[in-house]
Design a protein around this motif. Structure first.
Motif: not given
Ligand code: FAD
Ligand code: FES
Lengths: 107, 416
Positions: B153-160, B180-182, B184-190
């Protein structure tokens, strides 16, 4: 125990004790001091723990980090040369008697 | 002494804040905070950051000193779960058999990590989820240099967690089933920015990759992941971060309206006027368009707590708040303000492909509705003002880095 005095914008004062290593922000939230929020819990992300340190106390403080300095840009009330984010001020004997002024707004 | 009797279920970020806010506002009736964890309310954000890294103690996690609860006459029941709510009798039954009466009840039960529906994983001691301090305390001993960690899972918790693990010298592979990562939380650029950062820091990031099967060794631990591409990945630790399930069963069993969270009105009241819900578990109407949403963040939890405190004391207040969020990964601080889910234009300020500092503005019909800021609190300060003011700013000006954040802020103030 380290004594910390908070002065509200209306001049009201309250004094509380912090334990060694506890941040001034936690001293405030633990004593329900109005006007210090500490929303991010001390992670230098919110700037809702802004205080103006009293001039005399200022000299006893260790300097701020570049990260804290950067985050001072985020405060609701314009910072001064005595501004600090009090989640970064850790209680220690050398700070005993520190006096901080609470700004009018944190958000 | 008033005859009110307020019971709060869940002693987390929202519940703890509410108890303190009620006393701050002068409430002097009975106040009970029931929590099933073994701790006074503590901050969760550091769990996947400084606490896992070993740079913050359990004591420093506490939001308020334990003595505060006694001083303020707040009844805290730790290690105690609420088992059922009887709305007719206005009582809550606890796991220790005790029955509490309430005149007002607030449910602040948060959520629990979504589990992978895989039988092999249930008994494995090296598979972890992150929500509580106890979760981290269990996982921390496995975080030795050289240990092989797979993150699902590449959400905030996984990345942190990936960021902390790399700083502690672990070998990290991150698998994300989406493109892509995140997502649900952000746009493809981020998303692409964070993929680059994690790649630069030595994380093996696999997008569009799922686990097909988990191979369990004699010890009962998961030893190998087999990806859907057929690759075998050897692991010592598996961390699963695939989202949150709201703890709404208690409310549902009591007949309250529940749909992906406990449904509340603009004053955070459930379908029973004596019962409220706040924090990660509450699904509330957006102040703008009325659409129901659930937000998982500390600012949302604490601001809802402070709002509902007023309402409970007879000054009904709708919940209106500027959402914001942050994440720390390596030396990168991401600060998000506003909700970007309905934008029609994305404006980049700065350089995404080099360095670690930029701002992304989200516009809807020309109005600045959200922003993702990396490595620049100065830009975050401006973005907050722009979003709060629903400012209309020429995208060309937003994108122009020769205009300092301070000047940008002045220009907008002049227009407003
Ligand atoms: C690792 C991690 C990192 C995070 N990082 C950030 C971040 O950087 N920024 C940010 O804004 N947010 C972050 N969050 C999200 C944030 O922590 C949550 O949004 C916040 O904690 C929600 O508060 P809450 O009170 O609704 O839920 P919680 O804080 O989860 O509190 C709910 C409490 O209720 C208890 N409970 C549940 N059911 C019962 C019952 N029946 N009886 C008694 N007690 C019960 C739970 O055990 C828990 O203690 C992070 C979360 C995690 C897990
Ligand atoms: S508590 Fe958030 S910056 Fe100090």
């Amino acid at each position: 125990m380290v004594k910390v005095t908070f002065i509200h914008p209306d001049g009201r004062q309250e004094q509380h004790e912090g334990s060694d290593g506890q941040s001034v922000m936690r001293v405030a939230t633990s004593n329900l001091v109005d006007g210090i929020i500490g929303e991010c819990g001390g992670d230098l992300s919110c700037a809702t723990c802004h205080v103006f340190v009293d001039e005399v106390s200022w000299r006893t403080l260790p300097p701020k980090t570049p990260e804290e300095d950067d985050m001072l840009a985020v405060t609701a009330v314009e910072p001064t040369e005595f501004s600090r984010l009090c989640c970064q001020i850790k209680c220690s004997e050398s700070l005993d008697g520190i006096v901080v002024h609470i700004p009018k707004a944190q958000r | 002494m008033s005859s009110e009797d307020i019971v709060i279920i869940g002693a987390g970020q929202a519940g703890g804040e509410l108890a303190a806010a009620l006393r701050s506002l002068g409430y002097d009736g009975r106040l009970t905070l029931v929590g099933n964890e073994a701790s006074y309310p503590y901050a969760r954000p550091p769990l996947s950051k400084a606490y896992l890294l070993g740079k913050c103690s359990a004591e420093e996690l506490l939001i308020r000193a334990p003595a505060m609860y006694d001083q303020q006459n707040i009844n805290v029941r730790m290690n105690t779960a609420a088992r059922s709510i009887d709305r007719k009798a206005k009582t809550v039954t606890l796991s220790n058999g005790e029955v509490l009466s309430y005149s007002k009840l607030v449910i602040a039960t948060g959520g629990r990590p979504r589990q992978l529906p895989v039988r092999e994983l249930s008994g494995a001691a090296n598979v972890f989820y992150v929500r509580t301090r106890a979760d981290i305390d269990r996982m921390r001993p496995y975080f030795a240099p050289g240990a092989r960690l797979a993150i699902i899972g590449g959400g905030f918790i996984g990345l942190e967690v990936a960021s902390v693990a790399r700083q502690l010298g672990l070998d990290v592979t991150l698998l994300e089933s989406q493109q892509r990562l995140l997502a649900r939380a952000t746009c493809p650029l981020v998303s692409e920015f964070f993929r680059r950062i994690h790649h630069e820091e030595g994380v093996d990031v696999r997008l569009q990759t799922s686990v097909q099967s988990y191979l369990v060794g004699q010890s009962g631990n998961v030893e190998t992941l087999v990806s859907d591409g057929g690759e075998h990945i050897r692991v010592d630790i598996v961390l699963v971060g695939i989202g949150l399930v709201p703890n709404s069963e208690l409310a549902e069993a009591a007949g309250l309206e529940v749909e992906n969270g406990i449904v509340v009105d603009e004053c955070l009241r459930t379908s029973d006027p004596a019962i409220y819900a706040i924090g990660d578990v509450a699904r509330f109407p957006d102040a703008g368009n009325g659409a129901l949403r659930r937000i998982e963040s500390v600012p949302n939890a604490t601001e809802q707590a402070r709002t509902v405190a007023e309402t409970l004391l007879g000054r009904p207040r709708p919940y209106i708040s500027l959402p914001w969020f942050w994440s720390d990964q390596y030396d990168v601080k991401l600060q998000i303000v506003g909700l970007s889910d309905e934008h029609d234009q994305v404006v980049l300020r700065g350089d995404l492909t080099n360095g670690r500092k930029f701002a992304i503005y989200y516009l809807r019909n020309g109005v600045v509705s959200a922003a993702d800021i990396v490595g620049s609190p100065q830009d975050f300060a401006v973005a907050r003002k722009l979003v709060a003011a629903a400012a209309v700013v020429d995208p060309v000006i937003l994108a122009d880095t020769r205009i300092t954040p301070r000047d940008l802020s002045r220009m907008v103030a002049a227009v407003a």
